[in-house]
Design a protein around this motif. Structure first.
Motif, mmCIF file in Angstrom:
data_model
loop_
_atom_site.group_PDB
_atom_site.id
_atom_site.type_symbol
_atom_site.label_atom_id
_atom_site.label_comp_id
_atom_site.label_asym_id
_atom_site.label_seq_id
_atom_site.Cartn_x
_atom_site.Cartn_y
_atom_site.Cartn_z
ATOM 1 N N ASN A 1 0.806 -1.218 0.000
ATOM 2 C CA ASN A 1 0.000 0.000 0.000
ATOM 3 C C ASN A 1 0.841 1.271 0.000
ATOM 4 O O ASN A 1 0.325 2.369 0.251
ATOM 5 C CB ASN A 1 -0.942 -0.011 1.202
ATOM 6 C CG ASN A 1 -2.102 -0.981 1.033
ATOM 7 O OD1 ASN A 1 -3.119 -0.641 0.429
ATOM 8 N ND2 ASN A 1 -1.951 -2.199 1.523
ATOM 9 N N GLY A 2 2.135 1.122 -0.289
ATOM 10 C CA GLY A 2 3.012 2.277 -0.426
ATOM 11 C C GLY A 2 3.273 3.026 0.850
ATOM 12 O O GLY A 2 3.566 4.236 0.814
ATOM 13 N N LEU A 3 3.184 2.348 1.972
ATOM 14 C CA LEU A 3 3.432 2.990 3.259
ATOM 15 C C LEU A 3 4.881 2.772 3.684
ATOM 16 O O LEU A 3 5.450 1.711 3.449
ATOM 17 C CB LEU A 3 2.488 2.421 4.329
ATOM 18 C CG LEU A 3 0.991 2.548 4.018
ATOM 19 C CD1 LEU A 3 0.163 1.828 5.078
ATOM 20 C CD2 LEU A 3 0.586 4.013 3.921
ATOM 21 N N SER A 4 5.472 3.765 4.308
ATOM 22 C CA SER A 4 6.885 3.693 4.681
ATOM 23 C C SER A 4 7.109 2.658 5.776
ATOM 24 O O SER A 4 6.251 2.439 6.635
ATOM 25 C CB SER A 4 7.386 5.064 5.139
ATOM 26 O OG SER A 4 6.662 5.511 6.268
ATOM 27 N N LEU A 5 8.291 2.038 5.749
ATOM 28 C CA LEU A 5 8.663 1.035 6.737
ATOM 29 C C LEU A 5 9.728 1.600 7.668
ATOM 30 O O LEU A 5 10.665 2.265 7.219
ATOM 31 C CB LEU A 5 9.213 -0.218 6.047
ATOM 32 C CG LEU A 5 8.332 -0.891 4.987
ATOM 33 C CD1 LEU A 5 9.061 -2.106 4.395
ATOM 34 C CD2 LEU A 5 6.997 -1.307 5.567
ATOM 35 N N ASN A 6 9.583 1.325 8.965
ATOM 36 C CA ASN A 6 10.630 1.720 9.903
ATOM 37 C C ASN A 6 11.757 0.695 9.875
ATOM 38 O O ASN A 6 11.696 -0.289 9.127
ATOM 39 C CB ASN A 6 10.058 1.905 11.311
ATOM 40 C CG ASN A 6 9.418 0.634 11.856
ATOM 41 O OD1 ASN A 6 9.873 -0.473 11.574
ATOM 42 N ND2 ASN A 6 8.363 0.786 12.655
ATOM 43 N N ALA A 7 12.787 0.917 10.674
ATOM 44 C CA ALA A 7 13.961 0.039 10.641
ATOM 45 C C ALA A 7 13.604 -1.403 10.979
ATOM 46 O O ALA A 7 14.074 -2.349 10.334
ATOM 47 C CB ALA A 7 15.027 0.565 11.597
ATOM 48 N N PHE A 8 12.757 -1.588 12.004
ATOM 49 C CA PHE A 8 12.333 -2.942 12.373
ATOM 50 C C PHE A 8 11.611 -3.606 11.215
ATOM 51 O O PHE A 8 11.854 -4.785 10.902
ATOM 52 C CB PHE A 8 11.432 -2.883 13.609
ATOM 53 C CG PHE A 8 10.761 -4.191 13.931
ATOM 54 C CD1 PHE A 8 11.437 -5.182 14.630
ATOM 55 C CD2 PHE A 8 9.449 -4.438 13.516
ATOM 56 C CE1 PHE A 8 10.825 -6.400 14.923
ATOM 57 C CE2 PHE A 8 8.830 -5.642 13.812
ATOM 58 C CZ PHE A 8 9.520 -6.626 14.511
ATOM 59 N N GLU A 9 10.735 -2.877 10.573
ATOM 60 C CA GLU A 9 9.943 -3.431 9.474
ATOM 61 C C GLU A 9 10.809 -3.702 8.247
ATOM 62 O O GLU A 9 10.587 -4.695 7.531
ATOM 63 C CB GLU A 9 8.805 -2.468 9.133
ATOM 64 C CG GLU A 9 7.768 -2.384 10.242
ATOM 65 C CD GLU A 9 6.811 -1.227 10.078
ATOM 66 O OE1 GLU A 9 5.695 -1.287 10.633
ATOM 67 O OE2 GLU A 9 7.181 -0.223 9.402
ATOM 68 N N GLN A 10 11.788 -2.880 8.003
ATOM 69 C CA GLN A 10 12.701 -3.120 6.874
ATOM 70 C C GLN A 10 13.474 -4.422 7.075
ATOM 71 O O GLN A 10 13.681 -5.192 6.127
ATOM 72 C CB GLN A 10 13.652 -1.938 6.713
ATOM 73 C CG GLN A 10 12.985 -0.674 6.188
ATOM 74 C CD GLN A 10 13.913 0.518 6.177
ATOM 75 O OE1 GLN A 10 15.082 0.421 6.579
ATOM 76 N NE2 GLN A 10 13.410 1.662 5.728
ATOM 77 N N ASN A 11 13.890 -4.660 8.311
ATOM 78 C CA ASN A 11 14.588 -5.909 8.607
ATOM 79 C C ASN A 11 13.661 -7.106 8.422
ATOM 80 O O ASN A 11 14.058 -8.141 7.864
ATOM 81 C CB ASN A 11 15.126 -5.882 10.043
ATOM 82 C CG ASN A 11 15.838 -7.164 10.421
ATOM 83 O OD1 ASN A 11 16.837 -7.555 9.812
ATOM 84 N ND2 ASN A 11 15.326 -7.846 11.436
ATOM 85 N N LEU A 12 12.411 -6.961 8.861
ATOM 86 C CA LEU A 12 11.435 -8.037 8.708
ATOM 87 C C LEU A 12 11.117 -8.267 7.230
ATOM 88 O O LEU A 12 10.937 -9.415 6.791
ATOM 89 C CB LEU A 12 10.161 -7.687 9.476
ATOM 90 C CG LEU A 12 9.300 -8.847 9.998
ATOM 91 C CD1 LEU A 12 10.115 -9.801 10.852
ATOM 92 C CD2 LEU A 12 8.126 -8.291 10.803
ATOM 93 N N TYR A 13 11.073 -7.179 6.467
ATOM 94 C CA TYR A 13 10.805 -7.288 5.028
ATOM 95 C C TYR A 13 11.856 -8.164 4.338
ATOM 96 O O TYR A 13 11.534 -8.973 3.459
ATOM 97 C CB TYR A 13 10.797 -5.891 4.396
ATOM 98 C CG TYR A 13 10.635 -5.896 2.890
ATOM 99 C CD1 TYR A 13 9.379 -6.036 2.314
ATOM 100 C CD2 TYR A 13 11.743 -5.773 2.048
ATOM 101 C CE1 TYR A 13 9.230 -6.047 0.936
ATOM 102 C CE2 TYR A 13 11.608 -5.790 0.674
ATOM 103 C CZ TYR A 13 10.343 -5.933 0.126
ATOM 104 O OH TYR A 13 10.192 -5.956 -1.238
#
Length: 360
Positions: free
Chosen positions: A198-210
């Motif tokens: 949905n084009g929403l920004s990811l924080n550092a934790f979420e980027q790692n999970l991605y």
């Protein structure tokens, strides 16, 4: 000298009063709403406070809410199991067995109906039922309030949070509800996948999970939301992964020993319909369905693939009911199962703020 002593005593008394005022102050609770979630509606008559949430947490784990002091809310809603019960039916006081599987407690602040049949519309009202239910805690609310009022620490905390001397069921339910509203699950792989798509920004934790999301999980997501394959999106969608206020006959039976939603509405069109639950942490919330008939995810997937039973109130959104289900092959089955596990939120399952704080 007398005048000096009087001044000193007056000063000490004033200081003591001010100290008590500081000690009795409550702190508004800053609920951290995930960026991809809607705002949570909070009842005007039950604003959240740090002290109220902590009081509710202590009550959630207190066995004094039951007749024989043997079980608490947490006895049937275990954090390690996504605040559900791994038993098919929960055991109440005196060995009484419940009639439905205990629902997982997650993201409750956004829900508009509670229990499998949706018989209450507010979280505060939901809290009232298990205590007096003869198959659960089997204790009158008068007896419950009397027990808790005898505990000095509870007297102090209820006065601090609600400014009442003799607290009752209403105040107890409000405190527990404040705690339950903090049980927010939003840090799973699915949340990252949803935000990314949905084009929403990811924080550092979420980027790692991605970076940990597998091709199989992405493929499983595509199947899950496909109208011609998984066909799951009608009942499970969006950031909360549930459609609010939705009740469904999902093809479990064609006769209904438990009539479900119909017992509440009296409408025959609701026969065999039950609340559609969230899929949050579904990997850990077995067994599944209102009667706990499925012990693992494979059985659930097989049901929607080949086990759908038609009846007059079958949900029309189950488009492949005429052929028994969506007919997933072995590979598709595996991909859907991989995707279902992306709803696991390790931070939620292990959050120290949700654990037993110890008894008074």
């Amino acid at each position: 000298m007398k005048q000096f002593v009087f001044i000193v005593l007056l000063a000490l008394l004033t200081f003591s009063c001010k100290k008590n005022e500081v000690d009795m102050a409550i702190t508004p609770y800053e609920l951290k709403i995930p960026s991809h979630f809607p705002a949570m509606p909070i009842p005007e008559d039950n604003p959240m406070s740090v002290e109220g949430v902590e009081l509710g947490r202590r009550l959630f784990y207190d066995t004094r809410l039951s007749l024989d002091n043997s079980i608490s809310c947490a006895s049937c809603h275990n954090q390690a199991n996504g605040f559900s019960d791994p038993q098919t039916f929960s055991t109440g006081v005196n060995g009484e067995i419940g009639k439905r599987q205990s629902m997982a407690l997650v993201n409750l602040g956004w829900q508009s109906a509670y229990f499998w049949d949706g018989r209450v519309e507010t979280l505060e009202e939901q809290v009232l039922h298990p205590v007096s239910d003869p198959l659960e805690m089997n204790q009158s609310w008068d007896a419950t309030a009397q027990k808790l009022n005898s505990v000095e620490e509870y007297q102090n905390e209820f006065y601090r949070v609600f400014e009442v001397v003799d607290f009752d069921s209403t105040h107890i339910a409000k405190a527990i509800s404040q705690f339950l509203r903090t049980l927010i699950s939003s840090q799973s792989k699915y949340d990252v996948m949803y935000k990314y798509q949905n084009g929403l920004s990811l924080n550092a934790f979420e980027q790692n999970l991605y970076s940990q999301i597998t091709n199989e999980e992405w493929a499983g997501m595509d199947l899950f939301f496909s109208l011609t394959n998984g066909d799951c999106l009608h009942c499970h969608n969006g950031p909360l992964m549930e459609i609010q206020g939705l009740f469904s006959n999902n093809g479990l039976d064609n006769t209904f020993p438990d009539i479900g939603r119909m017992a509440v509405t009296g409408n025959s069109s609701d026969l065999g319909k039950f609340k559609v639950p969230s899929l949050r942490n579904i990997e850990f919330t077995a067994p599944y369905m209102h009667d706990g008939r499925f012990s693992n995810l494979d059985e659930v997937i097989n049901h929607y693939s080949f086990g759908i039973v038609e009846s007059p109130t079958i949900d029309p959104l189950i488009e492949f009911a005429h052929q028994g289900g969506v007919q997933l092959d072995a590979q598709e089955h595996g991909l859907i199962k991989s995707f279902l596990k992306t709803f696991t939120d390790e931070n939620f399952l292990n959050n120290p703020d949700f654990k037993d704080p110890g008894a008074y």
